[in-house]
Design a protein around this motif. Structure first.
Motif, PDB file in Angstrom:
ATOM      1  N   PRO A   1       0.840  -1.200   0.000  1.00  0.00           N
ATOM      2  CA  PRO A   1       0.000   0.000   0.000  1.00  0.00           C
ATOM      3  C   PRO A   1       0.878   1.254   0.000  1.00  0.00           C
ATOM      4  O   PRO A   1       1.841   1.342   0.764  1.00  0.00           O
ATOM      5  CB  PRO A   1      -0.792  -0.120   1.306  1.00  0.00           C
ATOM      6  CG  PRO A   1      -0.615  -1.541   1.753  1.00  0.00           C
ATOM      7  CD  PRO A   1       0.720  -1.963   1.248  1.00  0.00           C
ATOM      8  N   LEU A   2       0.539   2.209  -0.854  1.00  0.00           N
ATOM      9  CA  LEU A   2       1.299   3.456  -0.921  1.00  0.00           C
ATOM     10  C   LEU A   2       0.581   4.604  -0.229  1.00  0.00           C
ATOM     11  O   LEU A   2       1.213   5.590   0.147  1.00  0.00           O
ATOM     12  CB  LEU A   2       1.563   3.826  -2.384  1.00  0.00           C
ATOM     13  CG  LEU A   2       2.371   2.836  -3.207  1.00  0.00           C
ATOM     14  CD1 LEU A   2       2.614   3.394  -4.608  1.00  0.00           C
ATOM     15  CD2 LEU A   2       3.691   2.504  -2.538  1.00  0.00           C
ATOM     16  N   SER A   3      -0.735   4.486  -0.092  1.00  0.00           N
ATOM     17  CA  SER A   3      -1.505   5.581   0.488  1.00  0.00           C
ATOM     18  C   SER A   3      -2.885   5.077   0.850  1.00  0.00           C
ATOM     19  O   SER A   3      -3.388   4.126   0.245  1.00  0.00           O
ATOM     20  CB  SER A   3      -1.627   6.734  -0.515  1.00  0.00           C
ATOM     21  OG  SER A   3      -2.489   7.746  -0.040  1.00  0.00           O
TER      22      SER A   3
ATOM     23  N   ASP B   1       0.509   9.679   2.915  1.00  0.00           N
ATOM     24  CA  ASP B   1       1.155   8.777   1.972  1.00  0.00           C
ATOM     25  C   ASP B   1       2.341   8.131   2.666  1.00  0.00           C
ATOM     26  O   ASP B   1       2.970   8.730   3.541  1.00  0.00           O
ATOM     27  CB  ASP B   1       1.654   9.547   0.736  1.00  0.00           C
ATOM     28  CG  ASP B   1       0.533  10.256   0.002  1.00  0.00           C
ATOM     29  OD1 ASP B   1      -0.489   9.603  -0.281  1.00  0.00           O
ATOM     30  OD2 ASP B   1       0.671  11.460  -0.286  1.00  0.00           O
TER      31      ASP B   1
ATOM     32  N   PHE C   1       1.278  -2.743  -6.226  1.00  0.00           N
ATOM     33  CA  PHE C   1       1.083  -1.427  -5.616  1.00  0.00           C
ATOM     34  C   PHE C   1      -0.411  -1.160  -5.504  1.00  0.00           C
ATOM     35  O   PHE C   1      -1.143  -1.173  -6.490  1.00  0.00           O
ATOM     36  CB  PHE C   1       1.767  -0.345  -6.448  1.00  0.00           C
ATOM     37  CG  PHE C   1       3.265  -0.410  -6.395  1.00  0.00           C
ATOM     38  CD1 PHE C   1       3.946  -0.171  -5.213  1.00  0.00           C
ATOM     39  CD2 PHE C   1       3.991  -0.724  -7.523  1.00  0.00           C
ATOM     40  CE1 PHE C   1       5.327  -0.247  -5.155  1.00  0.00           C
ATOM     41  CE2 PHE C   1       5.381  -0.798  -7.483  1.00  0.00           C
ATOM     42  CZ  PHE C   1       6.043  -0.562  -6.294  1.00  0.00           C
TER      43      PHE C   1
ATOM     44  N   GLY D   1      -3.720   0.720  -2.740  1.00  0.00           N
ATOM     45  CA  GLY D   1      -4.012   1.858  -1.884  1.00  0.00           C
ATOM     46  C   GLY D   1      -5.043   1.492  -0.841  1.00  0.00           C
ATOM     47  O   GLY D   1      -5.054   0.365  -0.364  1.00  0.00           O
TER      48      GLY D   1
ATOM     49  N   PRO E   1      -3.055   4.010  -5.419  1.00  0.00           N
ATOM     50  CA  PRO E   1      -1.597   4.169  -5.400  1.00  0.00           C
ATOM     51  C   PRO E   1      -1.077   5.266  -6.309  1.00  0.00           C
ATOM     52  O   PRO E   1      -0.051   5.888  -6.012  1.00  0.00           O
ATOM     53  CB  PRO E   1      -1.088   2.792  -5.842  1.00  0.00           C
ATOM     54  CG  PRO E   1      -2.223   2.187  -6.599  1.00  0.00           C
ATOM     55  CD  PRO E   1      -3.464   2.679  -5.912  1.00  0.00           C
TER      56      PRO E   1
ATOM     57  N   HIS F   1      -0.070   8.841  -5.038  1.00  0.00           N
ATOM     58  CA  HIS F   1       1.170   9.120  -4.312  1.00  0.00           C
ATOM     59  C   HIS F   1       2.019  10.089  -5.145  1.00  0.00           C
ATOM     60  O   HIS F   1       2.241   9.860  -6.340  1.00  0.00           O
ATOM     61  CB  HIS F   1       1.949   7.825  -4.077  1.00  0.00           C
ATOM     62  CG  HIS F   1       3.039   7.955  -3.062  1.00  0.00           C
ATOM     63  ND1 HIS F   1       4.191   8.695  -3.295  1.00  0.00           N
ATOM     64  CD2 HIS F   1       3.163   7.431  -1.811  1.00  0.00           C
ATOM     65  CE1 HIS F   1       4.975   8.621  -2.224  1.00  0.00           C
ATOM     66  NE2 HIS F   1       4.377   7.870  -1.313  1.00  0.00           N
TER      67      HIS F   1
ATOM     68  N   PHE G   1       4.836   8.499  -7.093  1.00  0.00           N
ATOM     69  CA  PHE G   1       4.494   7.216  -7.710  1.00  0.00           C
ATOM     70  C   PHE G   1       5.374   6.868  -8.912  1.00  0.00           C
ATOM     71  O   PHE G   1       5.885   5.738  -8.991  1.00  0.00           O
ATOM     72  CB  PHE G   1       3.011   7.199  -8.111  1.00  0.00           C
ATOM     73  CG  PHE G   1       2.567   5.921  -8.747  1.00  0.00           C
ATOM     74  CD1 PHE G   1       2.503   4.748  -8.007  1.00  0.00           C
ATOM     75  CD2 PHE G   1       2.215   5.875 -10.092  1.00  0.00           C
ATOM     76  CE1 PHE G   1       2.088   3.559  -8.593  1.00  0.00           C
ATOM     77  CE2 PHE G   1       1.803   4.702 -10.683  1.00  0.00           C
ATOM     78  CZ  PHE G   1       1.745   3.538  -9.931  1.00  0.00           C
TER      79      PHE G   1
ATOM     80  N   VAL H   1      -0.062  -2.845 -10.776  1.00  0.00           N
ATOM     81  CA  VAL H   1      -0.713  -1.675 -10.181  1.00  0.00           C
ATOM     82  C   VAL H   1      -2.220  -1.892 -10.197  1.00  0.00           C
ATOM     83  O   VAL H   1      -2.813  -2.160 -11.245  1.00  0.00           O
ATOM     84  CB  VAL H   1      -0.354  -0.389 -10.945  1.00  0.00           C
ATOM     85  CG1 VAL H   1      -1.101   0.807 -10.347  1.00  0.00           C
ATOM     86  CG2 VAL H   1       1.150  -0.148 -10.913  1.00  0.00           C
TER      87      VAL H   1
ATOM     88  N   THR I   1      -5.680  -0.083  -9.719  1.00  0.00           N
ATOM     89  CA  THR I   1      -6.043   1.334  -9.816  1.00  0.00           C
ATOM     90  C   THR I   1      -7.509   1.530 -10.156  1.00  0.00           C
ATOM     91  O   THR I   1      -8.139   0.684 -10.810  1.00  0.00           O
ATOM     92  CB  THR I   1      -5.181   2.025 -10.889  1.00  0.00           C
ATOM     93  OG1 THR I   1      -5.550   3.400 -10.998  1.00  0.00           O
ATOM     94  CG2 THR I   1      -5.336   1.356 -12.245  1.00  0.00           C
TER      95      THR I   1
END
Length: 300
Positions: free
Chosen positions: A5-7, A27, A50, A52, A55, A58, A61, A77, A79
């Motif tokens: 997780p990036l955010s 983030d 990746f 969220g 993601p 970010h 990113f 990813v 998304t």
């Protein structure tokens, strides 16, 4: 693989969101992400997902993606398409993506936007699919749908819709009783007797179109002859109970690729008579409490 997780931030407010994403939130510092990537590489992980929140929101990113590729990872990813709907942004980051999984929760704007609680979200998903397919990544383009009572009828039209973008893999996930999905589970959860009609038809449609269908959270028995579309069968996926409400993807040294998620599924009386009892994950405890187990038809 490892899920990273990036955010927690997301522009959508999906009614079923199990991670309880928020419109504003912290983030993960890029330096921490890089440290974690290097640590996972040393552990033997070779693929990173990746996720969220969203993601792509970010601020670092693109740099994170490039770093992952420099290290040697295959990058995936997940998304909602908000950033990749921009052709310029898409062209900037696609060279560093090995697979793109786009979330699509309805075959038209009315249903998808209702699921995401964001007007216009369907339009950017369509642009994202066009951008990724147009860049020649159709063979590495997947779509996922969280299946609810409201969009169950969208599954077949979605399968037909995504065919034109060259999508090769379609994920269907039963709404998970976590986060907002838990708060609204009674209203969101589709009846299994209805899924037993739609999902085999969906499997047939995907089979004819050359799309791999992967279904998560559904008992194998309602899939009939298409029960191997359940991720319960796949060696790539393995459930493991973690802390209550925790969702994680990870790979330990020497282990096969695994998918570990605390779905809260249980075995009930009919499961004991089913030939696939050792394979299937059962049904959600929350579903059983509300509807019982009479819709299950054990395999002989």
């Amino acid at each position: 693989f490892v899920d990273m997780p990036l955010s927690r931030r997301c522009v959508n407010r999906c009614v079923f969101c199990y991670s309880d994403s928020v419109s504003e939130g912290p983030d993960v510092p890029a330096e921490d992400v890089l440290r974690d990537l290097l640590g996972e590489w040393r552990r033997g992980v070779r693929r990173v997902h990746f996720v969220g929140g969203e993601p792509t929101l970010h601020p670092r990113f693109p740099a994170i993606l490039r770093s992952a590729k420099i290290i040697g990872f295959k990058t995936v990813v997940v998304t909602n398409g908000v950033r990749l709907s921009s052709f310029e942004y898409c062209r900037r980051v696609l060279p560093y993506m090995d697979e793109v999984i786009v979330s699509l929760h309805g075959h038209d704007a009315a249903i998808h936007d209702a699921m995401t609680a964001r007007t216009g979200s369907y339009a950017w998903v369509m642009r994202t699919l066009e951008n990724v397919a147009g860049a020649g990544l159709g063979a590495h383009l997947s779509v996922n749908t969280t299946v609810t009572k409201s969009n169950l009828g969208s599954l077949l039209p979605i399968a037909r819709l995504i065919r034109r973008f060259g999508v090769r893999k379609y994920h269907g996930l039963h709404v998970v009783p976590l986060g907002r999905g838990n708060a609204g589970f009674a209203d969101l959860s589709p009846r299994l007797k209805d899924c037993a009609i739609i999902l085999p038809e969906l499997a047939e449609e995907c089979w004819k179109s050359g799309i791999q269908l992967l279904l998560a959270g559904f008992p194998c028995c309602i899939l009939g002859p298409y029960h191997r579309c359940s991720i319960d069968w796949s060696g790539e996926y393995e459930r493991e109970r973690t802390s209550p409400g925790e969702v994680r993807f990870e790979k330990g040294p020497g282990e096969p690729d695994t998918f570990r998620i605390d779905l809260g599924r249980i075995k009930v009386a009919p499961c004991g008579r089913c030939a696939l009892n050792s394979v299937c994950g059962g049904i959600f405890a929350e579903y059983y409490q509300r509807h019982g187990d009479t819709e299950l038809e054990p395999f002989s």
